[in-house]
Design a protein around this motif. Sequence first.
Motif, PDB file in Angstrom:
ATOM      1  N   UNK A  31     133.017  20.682 -12.244  1.00  0.00           N
ATOM      2  CA  UNK A  31     131.600  20.337 -12.425  1.00  0.00           C
ATOM      3  C   UNK A  31     130.714  21.400 -11.782  1.00  0.00           C
ATOM      4  N   UNK A  32     130.612  22.552 -12.415  1.00  0.00           N
ATOM      5  CA  UNK A  32     129.792  23.630 -11.875  1.00  0.00           C
ATOM      6  C   UNK A  32     128.466  23.755 -12.607  1.00  0.00           C
ATOM      7  N   UNK A  33     128.140  22.807 -13.450  1.00  0.00           N
ATOM      8  CA  UNK A  33     126.902  22.907 -14.216  1.00  0.00           C
ATOM      9  C   UNK A  33     125.715  22.312 -13.482  1.00  0.00           C
ATOM     10  N   UNK A  34     125.890  21.970 -12.225  1.00  0.00           N
ATOM     11  CA  UNK A  34     124.783  21.425 -11.450  1.00  0.00           C
ATOM     12  C   UNK A  34     123.654  22.435 -11.284  1.00  0.00           C
ATOM     13  N   UNK A  35     123.991  23.717 -11.274  1.00  0.00           N
ATOM     14  CA  UNK A  35     122.957  24.729 -11.085  1.00  0.00           C
ATOM     15  C   UNK A  35     122.000  24.782 -12.265  1.00  0.00           C
ATOM     16  N   UNK A  36     122.368  24.205 -13.384  1.00  0.00           N
ATOM     17  CA  UNK A  36     121.442  24.157 -14.512  1.00  0.00           C
ATOM     18  C   UNK A  36     120.282  23.197 -14.247  1.00  0.00           C
ATOM     19  N   UNK A  37     120.465  22.269 -13.311  1.00  0.00           N
ATOM     20  CA  UNK A  37     119.418  21.299 -12.997  1.00  0.00           C
ATOM     21  C   UNK A  37     118.397  21.857 -12.009  1.00  0.00           C
ATOM     22  N   UNK A  38     118.686  22.973 -11.382  1.00  0.00           N
ATOM     23  CA  UNK A  38     117.800  23.520 -10.351  1.00  0.00           C
ATOM     24  C   UNK A  38     116.391  23.787 -10.882  1.00  0.00           C
ATOM     25  N   UNK A  39     116.216  24.482 -12.014  1.00  0.00           N
ATOM     26  CA  UNK A  39     114.832  24.697 -12.492  1.00  0.00           C
ATOM     27  C   UNK A  39     114.092  23.400 -12.785  1.00  0.00           C
ATOM     28  N   UNK A  40     114.786  22.398 -13.324  1.00  0.00           N
ATOM     29  CA  UNK A  40     114.141  21.116 -13.604  1.00  0.00           C
ATOM     30  C   UNK A  40     113.676  20.434 -12.321  1.00  0.00           C
ATOM     31  N   UNK A  41     114.494  20.521 -11.283  1.00  0.00           N
ATOM     32  CA  UNK A  41     114.142  19.906 -10.005  1.00  0.00           C
ATOM     33  C   UNK A  41     112.941  20.623  -9.393  1.00  0.00           C
ATOM     34  N   UNK A  42     112.929  21.948  -9.464  1.00  0.00           N
ATOM     35  CA  UNK A  42     111.813  22.717  -8.907  1.00  0.00           C
ATOM     36  C   UNK A  42     110.518  22.376  -9.636  1.00  0.00           C
ATOM     37  N   UNK A  43     110.576  22.306 -10.961  1.00  0.00           N
ATOM     38  CA  UNK A  43     109.378  21.962 -11.740  1.00  0.00           C
ATOM     39  C   UNK A  43     108.918  20.548 -11.419  1.00  0.00           C
ATOM     40  N   UNK A  44     109.851  19.646 -11.233  1.00  0.00           N
ATOM     41  CA  UNK A  44     109.498  18.269 -10.905  1.00  0.00           C
ATOM     42  C   UNK A  44     108.776  18.182  -9.565  1.00  0.00           C
ATOM     43  N   UNK A  45     109.318  18.871  -8.553  1.00  0.00           N
ATOM     44  CA  UNK A  45     108.653  18.877  -7.248  1.00  0.00           C
ATOM     45  C   UNK A  45     107.282  19.545  -7.312  1.00  0.00           C
ATOM     46  N   UNK A  46     107.178  20.624  -8.094  1.00  0.00           N
ATOM     47  CA  UNK A  46     105.900  21.311  -8.250  1.00  0.00           C
ATOM     48  C   UNK A  46     104.883  20.391  -8.909  1.00  0.00           C
ATOM     49  N   UNK A  47     105.307  19.687  -9.968  1.00  0.00           N
ATOM     50  CA  UNK A  47     104.405  18.766 -10.662  1.00  0.00           C
ATOM     51  C   UNK A  47     103.935  17.648  -9.732  1.00  0.00           C
ATOM     52  N   UNK A  48     104.847  17.086  -8.956  1.00  0.00           N
ATOM     53  CA  UNK A  48     104.467  16.021  -8.023  1.00  0.00           C
ATOM     54  C   UNK A  48     103.469  16.517  -6.983  1.00  0.00           C
ATOM     55  N   UNK A  49     103.699  17.739  -6.470  1.00  0.00           N
ATOM     56  CA  UNK A  49     102.782  18.297  -5.473  1.00  0.00           C
ATOM     57  C   UNK A  49     101.406  18.544  -6.077  1.00  0.00           C
ATOM     58  N   UNK A  50     101.364  19.112  -7.285  1.00  0.00           N
ATOM     59  CA  UNK A  50     100.078  19.378  -7.938  1.00  0.00           C
ATOM     60  C   UNK A  50      99.390  18.074  -8.304  1.00  0.00           C
ATOM     61  N   UNK A  51     100.143  17.069  -8.725  1.00  0.00           N
ATOM     62  CA  UNK A  51      99.570  15.780  -9.099  1.00  0.00           C
ATOM     63  C   UNK A  51      98.883  15.102  -7.919  1.00  0.00           C
ATOM     64  N   UNK A  52      99.431  15.282  -6.722  1.00  0.00           N
ATOM     65  CA  UNK A  52      98.799  14.700  -5.534  1.00  0.00           C
ATOM     66  C   UNK A  52      97.465  15.366  -5.230  1.00  0.00           C
ATOM     67  N   UNK A  53      97.373  16.668  -5.524  1.00  0.00           N
ATOM     68  CA  UNK A  53      96.146  17.410  -5.221  1.00  0.00           C
ATOM     69  C   UNK A  53      95.106  17.249  -6.324  1.00  0.00           C
ATOM     70  N   UNK A  54      95.541  17.456  -7.567  1.00  0.00           N
ATOM     71  CA  UNK A  54      94.599  17.410  -8.679  1.00  0.00           C
ATOM     72  C   UNK A  54      95.279  16.855  -9.932  1.00  0.00           C
ATOM     73  N   UNK A  55      94.983  15.621 -10.280  1.00  0.00           N
ATOM     74  CA  UNK A  55      95.594  15.042 -11.485  1.00  0.00           C
ATOM     75  C   UNK A  55      95.221  15.778 -12.780  1.00  0.00           C
ATOM     76  N   UNK A  56      94.017  16.370 -12.839  1.00  0.00           N
ATOM     77  CA  UNK A  56      93.623  17.104 -14.045  1.00  0.00           C
ATOM     78  C   UNK A  56      94.488  18.343 -14.244  1.00  0.00           C
TER      79      UNK A  56
END
Length: 106
Positions: A31-56
């Motif tokens: 199971x070495x395909x976990x690294x494929x999820x890294x960009x999705x996780x980074x984008x998710x955290x970025x979206x959550x951080x931006x959503x807290x600051x500015x929903x628009x």
Amino acid sequence: MLQSRALVIALILLLSTTLPEVQSKSLFEKERRDWLAIPEVIVSYFYEAVNKVSPKVSQFFLDTVQSPTVVAARQRVSKEVAKVSIMIEQLFEKMKNLWYTRILGY
């Protein structure tokens, strides 16, 4: 010097608690395909951080990511990464077999 070490330790602890999906595994595990999820996780955290600051801004970000052009590019990249991942897995299997047969003599 002591402050920089403390900062590095704090950063390591922070990353180890905020990214539990990205845990290290042996190179020879199947199971070495976990690294494929890294960009999705980074984008998710970025979206959550931006959503807290500015929903628009987060809505604009979400609309941009879901645009047909970006979706097509992500699908193309995902397809190519899957091909490369399979090739890397085959290479690791060959290296593992070579290690066991030639070097260790099993």
